[in-house]
Scaffold this active site. Structure first.
Site, PDB file in Angstrom:
ATOM      1  N   THR A  21       0.788  -1.078  -0.024  1.00  0.00           N
ATOM      2  CA  THR A  21      -0.067  -0.082  -0.062  1.00  0.00           C
ATOM      3  C   THR A  21       0.721   1.241  -0.001  1.00  0.00           C
ATOM      4  O   THR A  21       1.999   1.211  -0.223  1.00  0.00           O
ATOM      5  CB  THR A  21      -1.008   0.116   1.278  1.00  0.00           C
ATOM      6  OG1 THR A  21      -1.990   1.099   0.892  1.00  0.00           O
ATOM      7  CG2 THR A  21      -0.110   0.092   2.453  1.00  0.00           C
ATOM      8  N   ASN A  22       0.382   2.320   0.343  1.00  0.00           N
ATOM      9  CA  ASN A  22       1.031   3.694   0.241  1.00  0.00           C
ATOM     10  C   ASN A  22       0.722   4.546   1.470  1.00  0.00           C
ATOM     11  O   ASN A  22      -0.596   4.204   2.260  1.00  0.00           O
ATOM     12  CB  ASN A  22       1.026   4.253  -1.115  1.00  0.00           C
ATOM     13  CG  ASN A  22      -0.308   4.653  -1.436  1.00  0.00           C
ATOM     14  OD1 ASN A  22      -1.148   5.463  -0.962  1.00  0.00           O
ATOM     15  ND2 ASN A  22      -0.863   3.985  -2.315  1.00  0.00           N
TER      16      ASN A  22
END
Ligand code: CTP
Length: 205
Positions: A21-22
């Protein structure tokens, strides 16, 4: 008008307990959804996994992966007058996600990644004449050059450019808005709620 807005990160599964993810918080997309609704527009918000309250009178659709976001966006894009892709969509996902939890083995692990769909670029290709398409560019280098490249390449009407250090996961942001006519609007360090309002006013003027 009918607004379609995306927000937040995506999660790309490695196995049932791990994902890629980020740092996106979803705050900018949620602020845009709230601002559009307050300005009297109908808003559908397609959200990645975040823990933010749904703005009043906004229809929220939760998704997890880039593929789920793409499906939800395409389903709702046909009727939208304005589409704002504020989500930080993963560009790559694990090519072979495991259905069982991976066990650690001696030595290093190589993870093969494959490209996800560039949702914004697809929208740019299928865009109808009077649909407004707006993208975001969060950069660590060459902000203006990268943002203008994305504006052209993805056939956008507007792009909102910001430095990663200013806007990722924070309550306020500094933004530069560019349109395809070469106009440029700068918003310095503004709370995301006010920034969203100013951004919409500029785009709809
Ligand atoms: N975006 C998208 N689908 C993707 C990746 C990005 O729709 N798979 C959208 C984002 O929501 C954002 C814009 O494209 O509005 C810019 O995303 P970014 O990842 O910065 O652009 P890329 O073209 O992937 O460029 P790069 O990763 O090389 O910076």
């Amino acid at each position: 008008m009918k607004f379609l807005i995306t927000a937040g990160p995506t999660r790309e599964k490695i196995d049932p307990v791990r994902f890629i993810t980020n740092y996106s918080s979803g705050k900018m997309g949620y602020a845009l959804a709230a601002a559009a609704q307050k300005a009297g527009h109908q808003v559908i918000l397609i959200s990645g996994p975040v823990v933010l309250p749904c703005p009043d009178d906004v229809e929220r659709i939760f998704v997890e992966s880039a593929a789920e976001m793409a499906a939800a966006v395409h389903k709702n894009a046909v009727n939208a007058d304005v589409i704002i892709m504020a989500a930080a969509v993963a560009d790559y996902r694990p090519a072979h996600p495991e259905t069982s939890k991976m066990k650690k083995m001696p030595g290093d692990l190589m993870l093969q990644l494959e490209r996800t769909e560039d949702i914004l670029a697809s929208l740019g290709k299928s865009k109808t004449g009077n649909q407004l398409l707006i993208g975001f560019a969060a950069e660590t280098d060459d902000l203006e050059k990268n943002a203008l490249g994305k504006l052209q390449r993805k056939n956008l009407d507007w792009i909102a450019a910001n430095w990663v250090k200013d806007g990722f996961g924070t309550a306020s942001n500094s933004l530069i808005l560019f349109n395809r006519n070469g106009d440029k609007f700068v918003f310095e360090n503004t709370e995301k709620e006010l920034l969203a309002k100013r951004m919409l006013e500029t785009i709809l003027k």
